[in-house]
Write a protein that holds these residues in place. Structure first.
Motif, PDB file in Angstrom:
ATOM      1  N   VAL A  44       0.821  -1.216   0.000  1.00  0.00           N
ATOM      2  CA  VAL A  44       0.000   0.000   0.000  1.00  0.00           C
ATOM      3  C   VAL A  44       0.857   1.269   0.000  1.00  0.00           C
ATOM      4  CG1 VAL A  44      -1.909  -1.184   1.135  1.00  0.00           C
ATOM      5  CG2 VAL A  44      -0.247   0.077   2.532  1.00  0.00           C
ATOM      6  N   GLY A  45       2.185   1.097  -0.083  1.00  0.00           N
ATOM      7  CA  GLY A  45       3.061   2.244  -0.267  1.00  0.00           C
ATOM      8  C   GLY A  45       3.614   2.874   0.990  1.00  0.00           C
ATOM      9  N   LEU A  46       3.587   2.166   2.123  1.00  0.00           N
ATOM     10  CA  LEU A  46       4.170   2.716   3.344  1.00  0.00           C
ATOM     11  C   LEU A  46       5.693   2.660   3.276  1.00  0.00           C
ATOM     12  CD1 LEU A  46       1.917   1.194   6.181  1.00  0.00           C
ATOM     13  CD2 LEU A  46       1.676   3.395   5.029  1.00  0.00           C
ATOM     14  N   SER A  47       6.349   3.614   3.915  1.00  0.00           N
ATOM     15  CA  SER A  47       7.811   3.599   4.001  1.00  0.00           C
ATOM     16  C   SER A  47       8.251   2.528   4.981  1.00  0.00           C
ATOM     17  CB  SER A  47       8.324   4.960   4.459  1.00  0.00           C
ATOM     18  OG  SER A  47       7.902   5.228   5.792  1.00  0.00           O
ATOM     19  N   SER A  48       9.551   2.221   4.963  1.00  0.00           N
ATOM     20  CA  SER A  48      10.083   1.215   5.878  1.00  0.00           C
ATOM     21  C   SER A  48       9.835   1.591   7.328  1.00  0.00           C
ATOM     22  CB  SER A  48      11.583   1.034   5.646  1.00  0.00           C
ATOM     23  OG  SER A  48      11.842   0.538   4.351  1.00  0.00           O
ATOM     24  N   SER A  49      10.014   2.855   7.657  1.00  0.00           N
ATOM     25  CA  SER A  49       9.811   3.288   9.041  1.00  0.00           C
ATOM     26  C   SER A  49       8.344   3.173   9.438  1.00  0.00           C
ATOM     27  CB  SER A  49      10.296   4.726   9.225  1.00  0.00           C
ATOM     28  OG  SER A  49       9.583   5.617   8.383  1.00  0.00           O
ATOM     29  N   MET A  50       7.417   3.464   8.518  1.00  0.00           N
ATOM     30  CA  MET A  50       5.993   3.365   8.818  1.00  0.00           C
ATOM     31  C   MET A  50       5.564   1.909   8.973  1.00  0.00           C
ATOM     32  SD  MET A  50       4.196   6.071   9.360  1.00  0.00           S
ATOM     33  CE  MET A  50       5.559   6.521  10.429  1.00  0.00           C
ATOM     34  N   ILE A  51       6.142   1.027   8.172  1.00  0.00           N
ATOM     35  CA  ILE A  51       5.826  -0.401   8.306  1.00  0.00           C
ATOM     36  C   ILE A  51       6.281  -0.908   9.667  1.00  0.00           C
ATOM     37  CG2 ILE A  51       6.350  -2.709   7.437  1.00  0.00           C
ATOM     38  CD1 ILE A  51       6.575  -1.478   4.643  1.00  0.00           C
ATOM     39  N   ALA A  52       7.501  -0.542  10.049  1.00  0.00           N
ATOM     40  CA  ALA A  52       8.014  -0.960  11.358  1.00  0.00           C
ATOM     41  C   ALA A  52       7.150  -0.391  12.479  1.00  0.00           C
ATOM     42  CB  ALA A  52       9.461  -0.497  11.521  1.00  0.00           C
ATOM     43  N   THR A  53       6.739   0.860  12.334  1.00  0.00           N
ATOM     44  CA  THR A  53       5.879   1.488  13.347  1.00  0.00           C
ATOM     45  C   THR A  53       4.533   0.778  13.438  1.00  0.00           C
ATOM     46  OG1 THR A  53       6.927   3.635  12.982  1.00  0.00           O
ATOM     47  CG2 THR A  53       4.767   3.639  14.049  1.00  0.00           C
ATOM     48  N   MET A  54       3.942   0.486  12.293  1.00  0.00           N
ATOM     49  CA  MET A  54       2.640  -0.186  12.271  1.00  0.00           C
ATOM     50  C   MET A  54       2.699  -1.538  12.979  1.00  0.00           C
ATOM     51  SD  MET A  54       0.390  -1.446   8.985  1.00  0.00           S
ATOM     52  CE  MET A  54       1.547  -2.784   8.640  1.00  0.00           C
ATOM     53  N   MET A  55       3.701  -2.340  12.670  1.00  0.00           N
ATOM     54  CA  MET A  55       3.818  -3.671  13.270  1.00  0.00           C
ATOM     55  C   MET A  55       4.106  -3.570  14.767  1.00  0.00           C
ATOM     56  SD  MET A  55       3.168  -5.596  10.726  1.00  0.00           S
ATOM     57  CE  MET A  55       3.588  -7.217  11.383  1.00  0.00           C
ATOM     58  N   SER A  56       4.936  -2.618  15.152  1.00  0.00           N
ATOM     59  CA  SER A  56       5.295  -2.456  16.559  1.00  0.00           C
ATOM     60  C   SER A  56       4.136  -1.916  17.380  1.00  0.00           C
ATOM     61  CB  SER A  56       6.510  -1.530  16.690  1.00  0.00           C
ATOM     62  OG  SER A  56       7.627  -2.069  16.019  1.00  0.00           O
ATOM     63  N   VAL A  57       3.369  -0.998  16.798  1.00  0.00           N
ATOM     64  CA  VAL A  57       2.208  -0.431  17.494  1.00  0.00           C
ATOM     65  C   VAL A  57       1.199  -1.527  17.827  1.00  0.00           C
ATOM     66  CG1 VAL A  57       0.121   0.948  17.053  1.00  0.00           C
ATOM     67  CG2 VAL A  57       2.363   1.971  16.751  1.00  0.00           C
ATOM     68  N   ALA A  58       1.001  -2.454  16.899  1.00  0.00           N
ATOM     69  CA  ALA A  58       0.040  -3.537  17.133  1.00  0.00           C
ATOM     70  C   ALA A  58       0.469  -4.406  18.317  1.00  0.00           C
ATOM     71  CB  ALA A  58      -0.105  -4.387  15.874  1.00  0.00           C
ATOM     72  N   ILE A  59       1.753  -4.738  18.389  1.00  0.00           N
ATOM     73  CA  ILE A  59       2.245  -5.564  19.494  1.00  0.00           C
ATOM     74  C   ILE A  59       2.187  -4.796  20.808  1.00  0.00           C
ATOM     75  CG2 ILE A  59       4.279  -6.734  20.430  1.00  0.00           C
ATOM     76  CD1 ILE A  59       5.103  -7.375  17.596  1.00  0.00           C
ATOM     77  N   PHE A  60       2.642  -3.555  20.790  1.00  0.00           N
ATOM     78  CA  PHE A  60       2.671  -2.760  22.014  1.00  0.00           C
ATOM     79  C   PHE A  60       1.258  -2.519  22.549  1.00  0.00           C
ATOM     80  CE2 PHE A  60       2.866   1.310  24.330  1.00  0.00           C
ATOM     81  CZ  PHE A  60       3.816   0.976  25.282  1.00  0.00           C
ATOM     82  N   ALA A  61       0.310  -2.217  21.663  1.00  0.00           N
ATOM     83  CA  ALA A  61      -1.074  -2.008  22.094  1.00  0.00           C
ATOM     84  C   ALA A  61      -1.639  -3.275  22.727  1.00  0.00           C
ATOM     85  CB  ALA A  61      -1.933  -1.574  20.903  1.00  0.00           C
ATOM     86  N   GLY A  62      -1.279  -4.430  22.166  1.00  0.00           N
ATOM     87  CA  GLY A  62      -1.727  -5.694  22.749  1.00  0.00           C
ATOM     88  C   GLY A  62      -1.172  -5.913  24.135  1.00  0.00           C
ATOM     89  N   ALA A  63       0.084  -5.533  24.339  1.00  0.00           N
ATOM     90  CA  ALA A  63       0.692  -5.680  25.664  1.00  0.00           C
ATOM     91  C   ALA A  63       0.008  -4.778  26.687  1.00  0.00           C
ATOM     92  CB  ALA A  63       2.182  -5.354  25.585  1.00  0.00           C
ATOM     93  N   VAL A  64      -0.298  -3.542  26.284  1.00  0.00           N
ATOM     94  CA  VAL A  64      -0.962  -2.596  27.189  1.00  0.00           C
ATOM     95  C   VAL A  64      -2.371  -3.072  27.535  1.00  0.00           C
ATOM     96  CG1 VAL A  64      -1.864  -0.246  27.375  1.00  0.00           C
ATOM     97  CG2 VAL A  64       0.407  -0.634  26.404  1.00  0.00           C
ATOM     98  N   MET A  65      -3.041  -3.686  26.582  1.00  0.00           N
ATOM     99  CA  MET A  65      -4.436  -4.093  26.764  1.00  0.00           C
ATOM    100  C   MET A  65      -4.574  -5.331  27.635  1.00  0.00           C
ATOM    101  SD  MET A  65      -7.489  -3.209  26.054  1.00  0.00           S
ATOM    102  CE  MET A  65      -9.118  -3.929  26.193  1.00  0.00           C
ATOM    103  N   GLN A  66      -3.516  -6.107  27.786  1.00  0.00           N
ATOM    104  CA  GLN A  66      -3.639  -7.377  28.490  1.00  0.00           C
ATOM    105  C   GLN A  66      -4.159  -7.231  29.914  1.00  0.00           C
ATOM    106  OE1 GLN A  66      -1.147 -10.712  28.503  1.00  0.00           O
ATOM    107  NE2 GLN A  66      -0.206 -10.285  26.541  1.00  0.00           N
ATOM    108  N   LEU A  67      -3.598  -6.293  30.654  1.00  0.00           N
ATOM    109  CA  LEU A  67      -3.973  -6.182  32.058  1.00  0.00           C
ATOM    110  C   LEU A  67      -5.432  -5.771  32.245  1.00  0.00           C
ATOM    111  CD1 LEU A  67      -2.897  -6.613  34.864  1.00  0.00           C
ATOM    112  CD2 LEU A  67      -2.161  -4.214  34.914  1.00  0.00           C
ATOM    113  N   PRO A  68      -5.920  -4.685  31.609  1.00  0.00           N
ATOM    114  CA  PRO A  68      -7.338  -4.355  31.796  1.00  0.00           C
ATOM    115  C   PRO A  68      -8.279  -5.439  31.287  1.00  0.00           C
ATOM    116  CG  PRO A  68      -6.350  -2.939  30.119  1.00  0.00           C
ATOM    117  CD  PRO A  68      -5.234  -3.649  30.807  1.00  0.00           C
ATOM    118  N   ALA A  69      -7.938  -6.066  30.160  1.00  0.00           N
ATOM    119  CA  ALA A  69      -8.789  -7.142  29.641  1.00  0.00           C
ATOM    120  C   ALA A  69      -8.779  -8.338  30.588  1.00  0.00           C
ATOM    121  CB  ALA A  69      -8.315  -7.561  28.254  1.00  0.00           C
ATOM    122  N   GLY A  70      -7.613  -8.644  31.132  1.00  0.00           N
ATOM    123  CA  GLY A  70      -7.521  -9.757  32.062  1.00  0.00           C
ATOM    124  C   GLY A  70      -8.280  -9.510  33.349  1.00  0.00           C
TER     125      GLY A  70
END
Length: 427
Positions: free
Chosen positions: A228-254
């Protein structure tokens, strides 16, 4: 406590470098493959191959470690991983990459199991919870840090492949230079999937589907970004944001799942993940900020599902069966991560890059529907009788050996009268 932490510091540093290398190499390959114009189906097979090797490693690596010892096995596995990281920068060919990724997955399973067993050996009952939490945090930081490293170099050159090899070599140092005695032999978990299904159908079915969604996104997310035309830095940010958001969400969801039926929480989170994925698929946002927000919402929900499903299974299992139950679910998750990229690649090739989120949406809709169905078939356990929720690594595959580190794996004290009852039964 302080002495225990000092004794495992070197091992934790080795773990950090191992997952830095994993994060970098795992993201670099699909990004370079997309630049080379490889078919999305072929790039999806990179994830299939890695996950297949990892699952086989969890099953077979203990035999190798028992035969040649922890230090030699770790050195051999780590050397293979470093060599393959370098080879993939030289052999720019999808067929070679697919074959080599299976070896990487197998070797990563072996190195992870050795580190985890070593940490378990050093941990005491008092420090086990802290060491377990540190281990999870380090794997998360390592994976995200490795992914963000992609933005510092050019994916079209061999430099980042070389850097991944260097990181893997650094991971080798703590165990090879350690003067401490090797830990006890790795514990092979006896798995009984039919019994596990009888214990918790939603955990078994749900975790396979979670593996399909996470495996597809984890492998093909970078391909989606490149297409979809994202730069390398944006791709890395997108993938990292998904993992980090999941880590933050674990405690309240749990914590929420400790108070109400975990299946309802599972259905709710899956429904939101499905909506987020469907929104990306249907609207195809051109604005990067909107895409990152939707990806963060998706990652927060999708990566919080696995530990809730595991906790639900443990609610209906005996406390002493924690390792066996969680090990079986880990195997099912690995099977899901094999299926996900295999399905996602052809679908993206046929429909387009945004179809990745159509695949994840379908998986999450099925989780939602089955969780609601199962909630009508069996009553939830009362909150006071449930197994306490514990955070589990949201972004990477871990091995059954890591389960020994969890405080929930400690031997359970006998209830009052148990010893007397056992004596009466044997009398």
């Amino acid at each position: 406590m302080r002495n225990n932490l000092i004794s495992v510091f070197a091992l934790l540093m080795g773990t950090l470098f191992l997952f830095l290398g994993n994060g970098l190499h795992g993201l670099l390959l699909p990004m370079r493959g997309a630049f080379e114009g490889y078919e999305t189906t072929m790039l999806g097979l990179l994830g299939t191959s890695w996950a297949s090797g990892f699952v086989l490693g969890c099953l077979l690596a203990p035999t190798i470690v028992k035969r040649i010892g922890h230090v030699r096995a770790f050195s051999g596995f780590a050397s293979l991983i470093a060599i393959i990281a370098l080879l993939t920068g030289i052999l720019i060919d999808p067929f070679w990459w697919i074959a080599l990724r299976a070896i990487t997955g197998f070797s990563i399973a072996g190195t992870s199991m050795i580190i985890e067993s070593w940490l378990n050996e050093r941990a005491t009952n008092e420090s086990r919870g802290l060491i377990f939490s540190l281990y999870i945090a380090i794997t998360l930081v390592g994976t995200v840090g490795g992914q963000m490293t992609v933005a510092l170099g050019d994916v079209t050159t061999p430099i980042l492949f070389m850097f991944a090899g260097i990181l893997y070599c650094f991971a080798m140092l703590p165990t090879t230079l350690s003067t401490a005695a090797s830990p006890q032999p790795l514990k092979q978990v006896r798995l009984d999937i039919p019994a596990l299904f009888r214990t918790s159908p939603i955990a078994c079915v749900g975790i396979v589907l979670i593996g399909i969604a996470n495996g597809a996104f984890g492998t093909l997310g970078a391909v989606f970004g490149a297409k979809v035309g994202l730069s390398s830095s944006m791709i890395a940010t997108m993938m990292s944001v998904a993992i980090f958001a999941g880590a933050v969400m674990q405690l309240p969801a749990g914590r929420m799942s400790d108070r109400i039926d975990r299946r309802i929480v599972l259905a709710s989170l899956s429904a939101v993940a499905a909506v987020a994925g469907l929104a990306i698929f249907v609207f195809q946002p051109a604005n990067v900020t909107v895409l990152l927000v939707l990806t963060a919402l998706y990652g927060a929900m999708a990566n919080a599902l696995y530990p809730i499903a595991v906790s639900h299974a443990n609610d209906f299992a005996s406390p002493e069966d924690f390792v066996k139950v969680s090990g079986g679910l880990l195997l099912l998750y690995g099977i899901g991560t094999i299926i996900g990229p295999t399905l996602g690649g052809p679908v993206m090739s046929a429909i387009g890059p945004y179809a990745l989120f159509f695949v994840t949406c379908c998986a999450h809709i099925l989780i939602t529907a089955y969780a609601i169905f199962r909630s009508q078939r069996r009553k939830a356990k009362p909150a006071e009788m449930r197994d306490a929720y514990t955070t589990i690594n949201p972004g990477t595959l871990t091995t059954p050996e890591s389960l020994q580190l969890s405080p929930r794996a400690l031997p359970q004290p006998h209830a009052v009268g148990d010893e007397q009852q056992q004596e009466e039964q044997t009398a």
